[in-house]
Enzyme design. Structure first.
Site, PDB file in Angstrom:
ATOM      1  N   HIS A   4       0.827  -1.190   0.133  1.00 15.76           N
ATOM      2  CA  HIS A   4      -0.016  -0.020  -0.073  1.00 15.76           C
ATOM      3  C   HIS A   4       0.709   1.100  -0.210  1.00 15.76           C
ATOM      4  CE1 HIS A   4      -4.108  -1.920   1.738  1.00 15.76           C
ATOM      5  NE2 HIS A   4      -3.499  -2.588   0.761  1.00 15.76           N
ATOM      6  N   TYR A   8      -9.003   5.035   7.859  1.00 15.77           N
ATOM      7  CA  TYR A   8      -9.453   5.212   9.328  1.00 15.77           C
ATOM      8  C   TYR A   8     -10.463   6.274   9.364  1.00 15.77           C
ATOM      9  CZ  TYR A   8      -4.869   3.035  10.543  1.00 15.77           C
ATOM     10  OH  TYR A   8      -3.629   2.116  10.677  1.00 15.77           O
ATOM     11  N   PRO A  58      -3.681  -0.229  19.105  1.00 12.97           N
ATOM     12  CA  PRO A  58      -3.371  -0.647  17.618  1.00 12.97           C
ATOM     13  C   PRO A  58      -3.772   0.405  16.393  1.00 12.97           C
ATOM     14  CG  PRO A  58      -5.355  -1.660  18.389  1.00 12.97           C
ATOM     15  CD  PRO A  58      -4.882  -0.988  19.503  1.00 12.97           C
ATOM     16  N   LYS A  85       1.710  -0.201  15.234  1.00  8.80           N
ATOM     17  CA  LYS A  85       2.980  -0.353  15.515  1.00  8.80           C
ATOM     18  C   LYS A  85       3.708  -1.667  16.200  1.00  8.80           C
ATOM     19  CE  LYS A  85       4.777   3.181  13.429  1.00  8.80           C
ATOM     20  NZ  LYS A  85       4.654   2.728  12.294  1.00  8.80           N
ATOM     21  N   TYR A 141       3.957   6.484  10.382  1.00  8.55           N
ATOM     22  CA  TYR A 141       3.396   5.254   9.876  1.00  8.55           C
ATOM     23  C   TYR A 141       4.171   4.337   9.160  1.00  8.55           C
ATOM     24  CZ  TYR A 141      -0.807   2.531   9.284  1.00  8.55           C
ATOM     25  OH  TYR A 141      -1.765   1.487   9.092  1.00  8.55           O
TER      26      TYR A 141
HETATM   27  P1  RFL Z   1       2.791 -12.241  21.191  1.00  6.30           P
HETATM   28  O1  RFL Z   1       2.427 -12.199  19.804  1.00  6.30           O
HETATM   29  O2  RFL Z   1       1.598 -11.917  22.355  1.00  6.30           O
HETATM   30  O3  RFL Z   1       3.528 -13.674  21.531  1.00  6.30           O
HETATM   31  C1  RFL Z   1       3.744 -14.055  23.006  1.00  6.30           C
HETATM   32  C2  RFL Z   1       3.750 -15.539  22.919  1.00  6.30           C
HETATM   33  O4  RFL Z   1       4.402 -15.952  24.111  1.00  6.30           O
HETATM   34  C3  RFL Z   1       3.487 -16.982  24.276  1.00  6.30           C
HETATM   35  N1  RFL Z   1       3.346 -16.907  26.121  1.00  6.30           N
HETATM   36  C4  RFL Z   1       4.261 -18.106  26.731  1.00  6.30           C
HETATM   37  N2  RFL Z   1       4.972 -18.901  26.371  1.00  6.30           N
HETATM   38  C5  RFL Z   1       5.430 -19.738  27.570  1.00  6.30           C
HETATM   39  N3  RFL Z   1       5.028 -19.308  28.794  1.00  6.30           N
HETATM   40  C6  RFL Z   1       4.485 -18.600  28.950  1.00  6.30           C
HETATM   41  N4  RFL Z   1       4.213 -18.275  30.509  1.00  6.30           N
HETATM   42  C7  RFL Z   1       3.796 -17.660  28.279  1.00  6.30           C
HETATM   43  N5  RFL Z   1       2.985 -16.626  28.070  1.00  6.30           N
HETATM   44  C8  RFL Z   1       2.653 -16.200  26.766  1.00  6.30           C
HETATM   45  C9  RFL Z   1       2.104 -16.889  23.843  1.00  6.30           C
HETATM   46  O5  RFL Z   1       1.381 -17.896  23.884  1.00  6.30           O
HETATM   47  C10 RFL Z   1       2.634 -16.241  22.539  1.00  6.30           C
HETATM   48  O6  RFL Z   1       2.757 -17.240  21.458  1.00  6.30           O
HETATM   49  O7  RFL Z   1       3.912 -11.050  21.638  1.00  6.30           O
HETATM   50  P2  RFL Z   1       5.308 -10.382  20.512  1.00  6.30           P
HETATM   51  O8  RFL Z   1       5.744 -11.705  19.933  1.00  6.30           O
HETATM   52  O9  RFL Z   1       5.842  -9.418  21.247  1.00  6.30           O
HETATM   53  O10 RFL Z   1       4.406  -9.795  19.367  1.00  6.30           O
HETATM   54  C11 RFL Z   1       3.514  -8.594  19.597  1.00  6.30           C
HETATM   55  C12 RFL Z   1       2.428  -8.612  18.712  1.00  6.30           C
HETATM   56  O11 RFL Z   1       1.585  -9.805  18.594  1.00  6.30           O
HETATM   57  C13 RFL Z   1       1.562  -7.395  18.740  1.00  6.30           C
HETATM   58  O12 RFL Z   1       2.263  -6.274  19.174  1.00  6.30           O
HETATM   59  C14 RFL Z   1       0.637  -7.104  17.603  1.00  6.30           C
HETATM   60  O13 RFL Z   1      -0.278  -7.917  17.315  1.00  6.30           O
HETATM   61  C15 RFL Z   1       0.083  -5.837  17.994  1.00  6.30           C
HETATM   62  N6  RFL Z   1      -0.977  -5.276  16.747  1.00  6.30           N
HETATM   63  C16 RFL Z   1      -0.511  -4.550  15.612  1.00  6.30           C
HETATM   64  N7  RFL Z   1       0.736  -4.546  15.408  1.00  6.30           N
HETATM   65  C17 RFL Z   1       1.191  -4.328  14.405  1.00  6.30           C
HETATM   66  O14 RFL Z   1       2.671  -3.880  14.148  1.00  6.30           O
HETATM   67  N8  RFL Z   1       0.683  -3.959  13.125  1.00  6.30           N
HETATM   68  C18 RFL Z   1      -0.792  -3.835  13.462  1.00  6.30           C
HETATM   69  O15 RFL Z   1      -1.518  -3.609  12.348  1.00  6.30           O
HETATM   70  C19 RFL Z   1      -1.467  -4.425  14.499  1.00  6.30           C
HETATM   71  N9  RFL Z   1      -2.743  -4.526  14.777  1.00  6.30           N
HETATM   72  C20 RFL Z   1      -2.342  -5.776  16.815  1.00  6.30           C
HETATM   73  C21 RFL Z   1      -3.036  -5.226  15.791  1.00  6.30           C
HETATM   74  C22 RFL Z   1      -2.754  -6.250  17.907  1.00  6.30           C
HETATM   75  C23 RFL Z   1      -4.120  -6.411  18.144  1.00  6.30           C
HETATM   76  N10 RFL Z   1      -4.767  -7.139  19.086  1.00  6.30           N
HETATM   77  C24 RFL Z   1      -5.350  -8.325  19.059  1.00  6.30           C
HETATM   78  C25 RFL Z   1      -3.943  -7.004  20.116  1.00  6.30           C
HETATM   79  C26 RFL Z   1      -4.497  -5.272  15.977  1.00  6.30           C
HETATM   80  C27 RFL Z   1      -4.902  -5.946  17.037  1.00  6.30           C
HETATM   81  C28 RFL Z   1      -6.503  -6.225  17.005  1.00  6.30           C
HETATM   82  C1  PHB Z   2      -5.165  -4.649  10.569  1.00  5.22           C
HETATM   83  O1  PHB Z   2      -5.355  -4.672   9.397  1.00  5.22           O
HETATM   84  O2  PHB Z   2      -5.396  -5.669  11.467  1.00  5.22           O
HETATM   85  C2  PHB Z   2      -4.814  -3.576  11.302  1.00  5.22           C
HETATM   86  C3  PHB Z   2      -4.333  -2.450  10.130  1.00  5.22           C
HETATM   87  C4  PHB Z   2      -4.005  -0.975  10.967  1.00  5.22           C
HETATM   88  C5  PHB Z   2      -4.053  -0.815  12.224  1.00  5.22           C
HETATM   89  C6  PHB Z   2      -4.350  -1.787  13.034  1.00  5.22           C
HETATM   90  C7  PHB Z   2      -4.607  -3.021  12.693  1.00  5.22           C
HETATM   91  O3  PHB Z   2      -3.825   0.176  12.539  1.00  5.22           O
END
Ligand code: RFL
Ligand code: PHB
Length: 391
Positions: free
Chosen positions: A72, A201, A293, A297, A385
């Site tokens: 994008h 957005y 989110p 980031k 961004y």
């Molecule tokens: P994770 O992905 O939470 O992975 C942690 C892992 O540790 C395991 N775990 C354990 N393992 C052993 N013993 C324990 N006691 C444990 N406790 C936990 C878990 O099962 C898991 O497998 O962390 P990590 O690797 O730091 O990654 C971070 C990302 O997952 C998170 O920051 C992003 O998903 C946030 N986020 C977004 N980030 C972006 O860069 N771009 C986006 O567009 C974006 N959109 C989002 C998001 C997060 C969202 N949610 C659901 C929180 C959109 C959403 C809706």
């Molecule tokens: C997504 O596609 O899940 C997404 C995209 C942009 C955001 C957050 C989540 O700011």
């Protein structure tokens, strides 16, 4: 068991760290609480910054992303019933990649296993110990319920916000900074054609909405909702109606409804741990910091953290120097706070706050008008961004 680096958690942070270490000739073992299917199916982030894309490509993880990811060149900000384009490519010379986090996770798991890496899925009772000494270890029960101990030189706490590593540091050694927001996001995945060629957005009087994508046939949409929202109250019909309503105005993009295959509510918080190191324990990703989110980031910060951590470990194993590792926390926290500020700012500008006055609402609209009509304003949003270079 022994490994040079013991990693807790097989999310993007732990997996990519293990991959980078392997490429540098350093062996690691990942201890993960969940199953492989659970890790590969967890629907979360979707946007990769320019630097994250470069890192995945440069380290041999970009093949499927290049084929299936969506490049994008900008985003739309929609407010006052009109869409305004922010053209990242023109403003920064850089683009972003829309590619689901669980696809990144699948690609890294496949690469680690193909290279003979060890990921201990379905571990339980995980705890860390002696990380204030040169011989830390991770204790856990393996998938068969057998008690195990993994001794290592370093522990990487990549176990997310609810993990065990951060809470294992003695009280008083770490400082936490946080903010909880008075709303959440209801996210869905739908089999439907995209509403637009880029993300929208949308700021509306009914609350914020985000129109994102996963593929030409699968879309990812979010609606601002209350933190204690009962998902059962949201029928598919109600979700489509609310998404349509949050696109109304002049030239409304055509939202084609489809089959909703997944629904979930995500709380919104900002959270930072300082420092991100205690003894031989290094925290990376969501275990150390959370962003709302809105700025996309979280996954990108996790990737940048482990790029810096693996560089520090490489230096240590190459010439015995702790210099980069000792500077890890200060180095990555600079990027973390930039992302915290950006994510807080995007969140504050785009959401409806229940206690907001008519004056506050006018300020939000004025800020959106400034950002979309001033070169300096849109460039500032664009450079944050697409993300800053990984150094
Ligand atoms: P994770 O992905 O939470 O992975 C942690 C892992 O540790 C395991 N775990 C354990 N393992 C052993 N013993 C324990 N006691 C444990 N406790 C936990 C878990 O099962 C898991 O497998 O962390 P990590 O690797 O730091 O990654 C971070 C990302 O997952 C998170 O920051 C992003 O998903 C946030 N986020 C977004 N980030 C972006 O860069 N771009 C986006 O567009 C974006 N959109 C989002 C998001 C997060 C969202 N949610 C659901 C929180 C959109 C959403 C809706
Ligand atoms: C997504 O596609 O899940 C997404 C995209 C942009 C955001 C957050 C989540 O700011």
């Amino acid at each position: 068991m022994h490994a040079q680096v013991g990693i807790v958690g097989a999310g993007p942070a732990g997996l990519i760290l293990s991959h980078l270490l392997h490429r540098a000739g350093i062996e690691s073992v990942i201890v993960e609480a969940r199953s492989r299917a659970y890790c590969e199916g967890r629907i979360r982030a979707g946007v990769l910054e320019h630097g994250s894309v470069d890192l995945l490509n440069a380290t041999g993880l970009g093949e499927r992303m290049t084929r299936e990811g969506l490049v994008h060149r900008g985003i739309y900000l929609r407010f006052g019933g009109r869409s305004h384009h922010i053209d990242f490519a023109e403003l920064t010379g850089k683009t972003i990649m829309v590619y689901g986090q669980h696809e990144v996770v699948k690609d890294v798991i496949a690469a680690r296993l193909a290279a003979g890496g060890t990921i201990l899925f379905d571990s339980s009772d995980v705890s860390i110990e002696r990380f204030d000494t040169a011989q830390p270890s991770i204790r856990f029960r393996d998938a068969n319920g057998e008690a195990q101990r993994l001794s290592c030189d370093f522990i990487a706490g990549c176990d997310g916000f609810h993990g065990v590593c951060r809470p294992s540091v003695p009280a008083g050694e770490l400082t936490f900074f946080d903010r909880i927001y008075p709303f959440a996001w209801l996210g869905i995945l739908a089999d439907a054609p995209p509403v637009c060629d880029e993300l929208i957005y949308s700021h509306t009087d009914r609350g914020f909405a985000l129109f994102s994508q996963r593929s030409p046939a699968v879309q990812r949409y979010y609606l601002q909702c209350t933190p204690d929202e009962d998902i059962d109250e949201w029928s598919d019909t109600r979700i489509w109606h609310e998404l349509q309503a949050r696109l109304q105005g002049e030239d409304p993009p055509e939202l084609i409804e489809g089959v909703i295959t997944q629904k979930g509510v995500t709380a919104m918080r900002s959270f930072v741990t300082e420092p991100m190191q205690y003894g031989r324990l290094f925290l990376a990703g969501d275990s150390a910091h959370i962003v709302p989110p809105t700025g996309a980031k979280g996954m990108n910060l996790a990737i940048a953290d482990v790029a810096a951590l693996s560089a520090g470990l490489e230096r240590y194993y190459r010439d015995g120097s702790m210099s980069l590792l000792d500077g890890y926390s200060a180095h990555v926290l600079n990027r973390v706070w930039r992302a915290e500020r950006f994510s807080w700012w995007m969140t504050s500008m785009l959401h409806r706050f229940d206690d907001q006055s008519a004056f506050d609402r006018k300020l939000q609209l004025s800020e959106l008008e400034y950002i979309t009509s001033s070169h300096a304003g849109s460039q500032s949003l664009a450079e944050n961004y697409v993300g800053f270079a990984m150094t």
